[in-house]
Design a protein around this motif. Structure first.
Motif, PDB file in Angstrom:
ATOM      1  N   HIS A 178       0.704  -0.957  -0.069  1.00  0.00           N
ATOM      2  CA  HIS A 178      -0.037  -0.008  -0.012  1.00  0.00           C
ATOM      3  C   HIS A 178       0.811   1.136   0.065  1.00  0.00           C
ATOM      4  O   HIS A 178       0.446   2.112   0.621  1.00  0.00           O
ATOM      5  CB  HIS A 178      -0.913   0.055   1.357  1.00  0.00           C
ATOM      6  N   GLU A 179       1.992   1.225  -0.821  1.00  0.00           N
ATOM      7  CA  GLU A 179       2.869   2.318  -0.824  1.00  0.00           C
ATOM      8  C   GLU A 179       2.194   3.579  -1.209  1.00  0.00           C
ATOM      9  O   GLU A 179       2.506   4.785  -0.713  1.00  0.00           O
ATOM     10  CB  GLU A 179       4.100   2.078  -1.681  1.00  0.00           C
ATOM     11  N   SER A 180       1.149   3.473  -2.138  1.00  0.00           N
ATOM     12  CA  SER A 180       0.534   4.918  -2.466  1.00  0.00           C
ATOM     13  C   SER A 180      -0.794   5.027  -1.836  1.00  0.00           C
ATOM     14  O   SER A 180      -1.649   6.040  -2.129  1.00  0.00           O
ATOM     15  CB  SER A 180       0.022   4.378  -4.148  1.00  0.00           C
ATOM     16  N   SER A 196      -2.256   6.734   0.801  1.00  0.00           N
ATOM     17  CA  SER A 196      -2.023   7.843   1.528  1.00  0.00           C
ATOM     18  C   SER A 196      -3.154   8.110   2.791  1.00  0.00           C
ATOM     19  O   SER A 196      -4.374   7.613   2.428  1.00  0.00           O
ATOM     20  CB  SER A 196      -1.531   9.212   0.902  1.00  0.00           C
TER      21      SER A 196
END
Length: 464
Positions: free
Chosen positions: A70-72, A74
């Motif tokens: 889930h790096e993106s 936010s």
């Protein structure tokens, strides 16, 4: 296609089938000030232990894999040992795997559930996002715990021991849904729908045991994430079955060969099952703790060189001597943490209370492995009441018998707040600065005065 009327009728709940709705009303309507003192004391320890367990689980390589999913994604939610924030869903997964993945979190054994990894991360994520106060956070944790303990108890241990599912994975989403739903302020109807949605997310197989596969570390954290998402979906109008627990095709009847739906609501509000959680002292399976504690005391007091131990025989209860816990040479660290022979060898060689002892370095230490090969496990009830296991060590031809009965965290030797704070300091060391850990301990001690639980969330963040 509409089923025949007779079939539809047989599936319709009776007037007595109100367990799901009754539990949802209890979670939605019970006030913080109605929590009994014993419950408040237990839940405060649970929250502190949840933070401790999150720190213990955070600095491991599999957590990088979880974070990368889930790096993106936010959002405003904190994660153990990570500087950046994430969405509520991503944080619930990450923190759930951290809390529940390293074998340090507390179970409710009669219900085969781990409420810390299931409830706490979902509530923390929902609470941070909604900026709820400390009392609301505390109540959501307490009521999510109680709901999950009751659902687990009603399903009985037969879910795992007879049907073959991994109990804590199968029921975790319910805990996350009830806890997060309460934190979000859902009413009883929406909480019923949240539970109904969560019921379709139960799953988890114990096939990981033979190979020590990492899936076990994901189980409860994934349930926490799915429970949070179930509450968010219910908040947005998605419906779930109102008889998800007790219905003919509901959770209890489908997953358990011996369900007790009455236990969902028996004594509700008067008897609190959550007070029966067991706190751990070591990062290994709960059933091993009496043995590991007895061996730890022996190691500290005897001065015996582990290499001089010729043989170890453990006679114990059915659960700790299960074949899946008797693998002498585990292939992975997870396998080692659920191996009674290997955990015994570690406790004879190193400090088992230190998280650093349970490492890949120890896994490949031939001294530990050679000793593990000399450990035999025998399924045999001890003759002494109150003794969980008997450990017989053979040293230079002499037999030394240890009686294994309790451990730090057992009912006979409970944790105090200061004891649990020491556990948190031990596990937080190297993950966050000492001063940050102290502020977190103080925050839990005075959680009723906190106006925004996000303050606690920021204290689990790392520097990078």
């Amino acid at each position: 296609m509409t089923p025949p009327p007779s079939h539809a009728s047989s599936r319709r709940p009776s007037a007595a089938m109100e367990e799901t709705r009754t539990l949802a009303r209890f979670v939605a309507e019970t006030l913080f000030q109605a929590l009994p003192p014993a419950v408040v004391e237990t839940v405060r320890l649970c929250i502190l232990d949840d933070f401790a367990s999150g720190f213990a689980g955070a600095p491991h390589p599999w957590m990088d894999a979880v974070a990368s999913l889930h790096e993106s994604a936010s959002g405003p939610c904190s994660r153990f040992g990570r500087a950046g924030t994430a969405s509520a869903s991503a944080a619930a997964l990450f923190n759930g795997v951290a809390v529940g993945g390293f074998e340090t979190d507390h179970p409710y054994s009669p219900g085969s559930c781990h409420p810390g990894g299931a409830v706490f991360p979902a509530v923390l994520a929902a609470g941070e996002a909604a900026h709820i106060d400390g009392r609301a956070f505390f109540a959501a944790v307490a009521l999510g715990y109680e709901a999950l303990c009751r659902i687990g108890a009603a399903a009985t241990r037969a879910v795992e021991e007879e049907r073959g599912f991994h109990g804590p994975a199968v029921n975790a989403a319910f805990g996350g849904a009830f806890g997060a739903g309460r934190a979000l302020g859902l009413d009883a109807d929406m909480l019923t729908h949240a539970a109904g949605i969560a019921g379709s997310h139960g799953g988890g197989l114990p096939e990981f045991t033979d190979e020590g596969a990492l899936t076990k570390r994901l189980h409860v954290g994934r349930g926490s994430q799915l429970g949070l998402e179930s509450a968010l979906l219910a908040q947005r109008g998605v419906t779930g079955p109102s008889t998800v627990l007790e219905g003919r095709y509901g959770f209890l009847n489908v997953y358990s060969p011996a369900p007790r739906p009455d236990l969902v609501v028996a004594g509700l509000g008067e008897e609190w099952l959550l007070t029966g959680v067991s706190f751990k002292a070591y990062p290994c399976h709960m059933s091993f703790h009496p043995v590991i504690a007895a061996i730890d005391r022996f190691r500290q007091g005897s001065g015996v060189d582990p290499a001089a131990i010729e043989a170890v025989t453990i006679r114990g209860t059915h659960r700790m001597t299960s074949d899946r816990f008797a693998i002498q040479q585990p292939a992975t660290l997870l396998g080692a943490q659920i191996s009674l022979p290997w955990a015994t060898a570690l406790a004879l060689s190193l400090d088992p209370a230190a998280a650093a002892s349970w490492s890949d370095r120890s896994l490949h230490d031939e001294r530990v492995n050679a000793l593990a090969r000399r450990v035999q496990v025998v399924r045999e009830q001890t003759s002494t009441p109150g003794i969980a296991a008997e450990v017989v060590l053979t040293v230079a031809g002499e037999r030394i018998t240890l009686e294994a009965s309790d451990w730090k965290g057992a009912p006979s030797d409970p944790y105090s707040f200061d004891d649990m704070a020491a556990k948190l300091r031990r596990y937080a060391s190297g993950v966050v600065p000492d001063e940050q850990a102290e502020r977190l301990i103080a925050g839990v001690a005075n959680i009723e005065a906190i106006t925004d639980v996000a303050v606690l969330g920021t204290l689990i963040r790392g520097a990078a």
